[in-house]
Write a protein that holds these residues in place. Structure first.
Motif, PDB file in Angstrom:
ATOM      1  N   GLU A 277      -5.891  36.206 -20.257  1.00  0.00           N
ATOM      2  CA  GLU A 277      -6.103  36.615 -18.856  1.00  0.00           C
ATOM      3  C   GLU A 277      -6.604  35.455 -18.008  1.00  0.00           C
ATOM      4  O   GLU A 277      -6.200  35.293 -16.862  1.00  0.00           O
ATOM      5  CB  GLU A 277      -7.087  37.788 -18.784  1.00  0.00           C
ATOM      6  CG  GLU A 277      -6.430  39.105 -19.113  1.00  0.00           C
ATOM      7  CD  GLU A 277      -7.360  40.291 -18.920  1.00  0.00           C
ATOM      8  OE1 GLU A 277      -8.082  40.335 -17.913  1.00  0.00           O
ATOM      9  OE2 GLU A 277      -7.375  41.170 -19.787  1.00  0.00           O
TER      10      GLU A 277
ATOM     11  N   LYS B 286     -13.837  37.131 -11.346  1.00  0.00           N
ATOM     12  CA  LYS B 286     -12.862  38.216 -11.219  1.00  0.00           C
ATOM     13  C   LYS B 286     -12.268  38.657 -12.559  1.00  0.00           C
ATOM     14  O   LYS B 286     -11.858  39.791 -12.700  1.00  0.00           O
ATOM     15  CB  LYS B 286     -11.706  37.762 -10.313  1.00  0.00           C
ATOM     16  CG  LYS B 286     -12.146  37.377  -8.936  1.00  0.00           C
ATOM     17  CD  LYS B 286     -12.124  38.580  -8.033  1.00  0.00           C
ATOM     18  CE  LYS B 286     -12.396  38.142  -6.618  1.00  0.00           C
ATOM     19  NZ  LYS B 286     -12.361  39.213  -5.671  1.00  0.00           N
ATOM     20  N   VAL B 287     -12.174  37.714 -13.502  1.00  0.00           N
ATOM     21  CA  VAL B 287     -11.458  38.047 -14.735  1.00  0.00           C
ATOM     22  C   VAL B 287     -12.399  38.188 -15.929  1.00  0.00           C
ATOM     23  O   VAL B 287     -12.378  39.191 -16.624  1.00  0.00           O
ATOM     24  CB  VAL B 287     -10.362  36.990 -15.039  1.00  0.00           C
ATOM     25  CG1 VAL B 287      -9.635  37.337 -16.318  1.00  0.00           C
ATOM     26  CG2 VAL B 287      -9.387  36.909 -13.872  1.00  0.00           C
TER      27      VAL B 287
ATOM     28  N   PRO C   5     -15.874  41.078 -15.544  1.00  0.00           N
ATOM     29  CA  PRO C   5     -15.707  42.526 -15.779  1.00  0.00           C
ATOM     30  C   PRO C   5     -15.616  42.882 -17.261  1.00  0.00           C
ATOM     31  O   PRO C   5     -16.039  43.950 -17.667  1.00  0.00           O
ATOM     32  CB  PRO C   5     -14.387  42.841 -15.071  1.00  0.00           C
ATOM     33  CG  PRO C   5     -14.226  41.785 -14.061  1.00  0.00           C
ATOM     34  CD  PRO C   5     -14.859  40.555 -14.640  1.00  0.00           C
ATOM     35  N   HIS C   6     -15.116  41.957 -18.067  1.00  0.00           N
ATOM     36  CA  HIS C   6     -14.998  42.228 -19.499  1.00  0.00           C
ATOM     37  C   HIS C   6     -16.346  42.210 -20.200  1.00  0.00           C
ATOM     38  O   HIS C   6     -16.550  42.905 -21.176  1.00  0.00           O
ATOM     39  CB  HIS C   6     -14.107  41.169 -20.161  1.00  0.00           C
ATOM     40  CG  HIS C   6     -12.649  41.437 -19.997  1.00  0.00           C
ATOM     41  ND1 HIS C   6     -11.962  42.276 -20.821  1.00  0.00           N
ATOM     42  CD2 HIS C   6     -11.763  40.989 -19.093  1.00  0.00           C
ATOM     43  CE1 HIS C   6     -10.703  42.323 -20.430  1.00  0.00           C
ATOM     44  NE2 HIS C   6     -10.558  41.554 -19.390  1.00  0.00           N
TER      45      HIS C   6
ATOM     46  N   GLU D 148     -16.285  52.741 -21.139  1.00  0.00           N
ATOM     47  CA  GLU D 148     -15.318  51.955 -20.383  1.00  0.00           C
ATOM     48  C   GLU D 148     -14.273  51.293 -21.275  1.00  0.00           C
ATOM     49  O   GLU D 148     -13.237  50.873 -20.817  1.00  0.00           O
ATOM     50  CB  GLU D 148     -16.049  50.897 -19.561  1.00  0.00           C
ATOM     51  CG  GLU D 148     -15.467  50.810 -18.160  1.00  0.00           C
ATOM     52  CD  GLU D 148     -16.311  49.947 -17.284  1.00  0.00           C
ATOM     53  OE1 GLU D 148     -16.204  48.729 -17.417  1.00  0.00           O
ATOM     54  OE2 GLU D 148     -17.075  50.489 -16.476  1.00  0.00           O
ATOM     55  N   LEU D 149     -14.566  51.220 -22.545  1.00  0.00           N
ATOM     56  CA  LEU D 149     -13.629  50.531 -23.451  1.00  0.00           C
ATOM     57  C   LEU D 149     -12.377  51.352 -23.703  1.00  0.00           C
ATOM     58  O   LEU D 149     -12.409  52.534 -23.779  1.00  0.00           O
ATOM     59  CB  LEU D 149     -14.314  50.203 -24.771  1.00  0.00           C
ATOM     60  CG  LEU D 149     -15.163  48.932 -24.740  1.00  0.00           C
ATOM     61  CD1 LEU D 149     -15.833  48.725 -26.080  1.00  0.00           C
ATOM     62  CD2 LEU D 149     -14.339  47.706 -24.381  1.00  0.00           C
TER      63      LEU D 149
END
Lengths: 297, 355
Positions: A191, A208-209, A212-213, A296-297
């Motif tokens: 990503e 942004k990438v 969040p993870h 969330e996963l």
């Protein structure tokens, strides 16, 4: 229509997660009983004892113990050390795990091992090491003095609050990065590469990438780091000797208890109850974060 | 030449991923980098993109050496294997990402994303997240996202690998059409020769970090230049000691040859159509018959070697142990790294194609 299906899938996943057979028969019940008993004797009773003892002499004594000058000072030092340690370790933990998982370079394995040093080194040794380096006889002391002269400050690194902070940072260093590294590794770099190909700068890619993870893992790491920071005893003990000035809560508890009088022992339990309270808060936060992260996963 | 790789070398430790890779691609072409896994084809693609740096050699795009230009500034769209869609962004946000980081105005972003969503046929799915899409839909999003900043060159890494076989064929046609419609120079990596043959204008075959051959699918199929290509492309059986076949006197004994099923004609001795070719044929015994869906695959024992041939289901039925006539039209002779085509000399003057 599709959305409904997705929702249903989620629901069934949750059910699956909770599934599990209820214990039947003698052996499982026995094992469960032993487990619960062990848990009660080793964890619950001692903690309950702390609360009970702290309140035995009545709320008035409890309140006085908590509001005592030394206790408040210790609370302050503990909070300062915890907050700074969390901030510093969050920053460096992020840097280290970002480097270790998203890039390839020489010495990567060495760095990865170095991060874990505080896990394997006894905290007392860490504290003593600081003492050796920054203490009166330490090789770094002349440099610290020079810096002090230059800046016109009077910062001492041992037997002072900065020393306590440093020792706390050392001990809690791996917590954030150890939480982040597996998550970042699992995520891979695809990503980020996609974002780079689209022209994004490093900071944008992170915000942004990547972020969040990792946000739940990061929060979890911070919580663990904080929990360890305010409970630290050994490392801090080596560099902090002034009660009422540089003592943290665990040191204050120890000092009160060692004083030996009936009154001071009650006070020790009262101060301990503060730490227990902090632990419970952390525990609840940890549960919330774990639950939300999983969902969330 | 629009994209040029000039004497590119790249090592990963002891592993040579690219050895003196040198080729050029014309503008507007759809090119396949084809090779077995671990051949270095993806590394080559990533070096064009700037995601990997070559140890030596130049990458040239539109006449400009781009060695020192970072990946994001080379004007390249990249479709990743497994797509690498941003998991925490919607379809819309995914496609808009490349425009947002370029500080494009909101109005323009809206216009462009809408246009792309329409182009790839994902209307109504803008608010979905990647995990709510099927494999094919994800590929469409990845394609639209790569195209959003209007790149001059599109690179695709195994674009169909993550899709199940049924949809793959459909998506191949779709992608080919899309690329033609947008008119963008494209290079895609694949290990599947059918995919390369069907989709690409030109194929570059890579093996062990070396460029084996570059050409149109027909060229590569008909005139393989190296022994690797002749074995890799098409179904072929390698025969280690080829000797004593009629019409191939020029080939020395114990030579290594490659025979593809389409080089072989198998017929019964009373076949009228092939009567005139009887002197040019050998006799063989069927040892194996397998049904391949739309044809039969026969294995025959001829002159001590086993040869594979295809047989249409429309023809007379055959059985194991039956004696047949076997005619070889041509074979590839393998010599070191070369593959040379030999025709059956007894067929000179016979109009083979009219058969």
């Amino acid at each position: 229509m599709k959305k409904e299906i997705v929702v249903k899938e989620k629901a069934s996943n949750q059910k699956e997660g909770k599934r599990g057979t209820k214990p039947h028969g003698l052996v499982p019940c026995l094992l469960l009983g032993v487990g619960v008993l062990f848990f009660l004797i080793m964890l619950v009773f001692p903690l309950a004892e702390v609360i009970y003892r702290s309140l035995k002499e009545g709320l008035e004594v409890y309140g006085a113990a908590i509001m005592a000058e030394n206790t408040l000072s210790a609370l302050k030092v503990t909070l300062i050390a915890t907050i700074i340690a969390v901030l510093v370790n969050t920053f460096f933990g992020l840097c280290a795990s970002w480097c270790l998982t998203k890039f390839d370079f020489r010495g990567k394995n060495i760095l990865s091992t170095l991060i874990d040093i505080p896990f394997s080194v006894s905290p007392v040794i860490a504290g003593l090491a600081y003492l050796m380096v920054f203490g009166r006889m330490g090789w770094a002391t002349p440099y610290v003095e020079k810096i002090n002269e230059f800046l016109g400050t009077d910062i001492a690194l041992v037997f002072s609050v900065p020393g306590v902070v440093l020792a706390t940072i050392f001990v809690t260093f791996p917590f954030v990065s150890r939480e982040l590294i597996p998550v970042m590794q699992a995520q891979g770099t695809a990503e980020e590469e996609a974002a780079v190909m689209l022209g994004a700068k490093g900071s944008t890619v992170f915000r942004k990438v990547t972020f969040p993870h990792i946000k739940w893992a990061l929060l979890y790491g911070i919580i663990l780091c904080a929990a360890r920071a305010f409970g630290e005893f050994g490392a801090v003990y080596a560099v902090s000797k002034a009660r009422g000035k540089t003592f943290t809560l665990p040191l204050e508890v120890d000092a009160l208890y060692m004083a030996g009088s009936a009154e001071s022992i009650t006070q020790a339990f009262a101060v301990s109850s503060l730490l227990v309270l902090l632990s419970i808060i952390i525990l609840v936060l940890k549960q919330i974060v774990e639950y939300r992260g999983k969902r969330e996963l | 030449m629009y994209v040029e790789m000039k004497h590119i070398n790249k090592n990963f430790g002891d592993f040579e991923a690219a050895k003196d890779i040198d080729f050029g691609i014309e503008q507007g072409k759809l090119v396949a980098l084809l090779g077995p896994s671990g051949s270095g084809k993806t590394t080559i693609l990533r070096m064009i993109a700037g995601l990997e740096t070559q140890d030596s050699g130049d990458v040239v795009i539109e006449g400009e050496v781009v060695n020192d230009i970072p990946a994001g500034k080379r004007g390249i769209g990249f479709v990743f294997q497994n797509y690498a869609l941003f998991r925490y962004m919607t379809v819309w946000e995914n496609i808009a990402f490349g425009l947002r980081v370029k500080k494009t105005s909101k109005k323009e972003i809206n216009k462009r994303v809408k246009e792309l969503v329409q182009l790839v046929g994902l209307e109504g799915m803008e608010k979905r997240y990647p995990d709510q899409l099927s494999g094919g839909q994800r590929q469409r999003v990845a394609f639209a996202r790569a195209l959003a900043p209007s790149p001059q060159l599109l690179l695709l890494d195994e674009p169909f690998a993550a899709i199940d076989a049924k949809v793959r064929k459909e998506l191949r046609d779709w992608l080919k059409k899309m690329i033609a419609k947008v008119g963008i120079t494209s290079i895609f990596v694949t290990h599947d020769q059918d995919e390369a043959v069907e989709v690409a204008d030109e194929i570059i075959i890579i093996n062990e970090g070396k460029l084996e051959q570059m050409g149109t699918p027909v060229e590569i199929y008909k005139r393989p230049k190296t022994s690797f290509v002749s074995q890799f492309i098409g179904t072929s059986s390698v025969i280690d000691s080829f000797a004593g076949f009629k019409g191939f006197d020029e080939i020395k004994e114990n030579s290594q040859v490659i025979i593809r099923p389409e080089f072989v004609e198998v017929f019964k001795s009373d076949n009228e159509k092939f009567k005139s070719l009887l002197p040019a044929s050998e006799e063989g015994v069927i040892t194996e018959i397998s049904f391949r869906g739309s044809y039969l695959e026969l294995t025959l024992e001829v002159n001590g070697v086993s040869i594979t041939a295809n047989r249409s289901l429309e023809r007379r039925s055959v059985e194991i142990g039956e004696r047949m006539h076997v005619l070889l039209y041509r074979v590839y002779l393998l010599e070191e790294d070369d593959a040379r085509l030999y025709k059956n000399s007894l067929l000179k003057g016979v109009d083979v194609e009219a058969l």
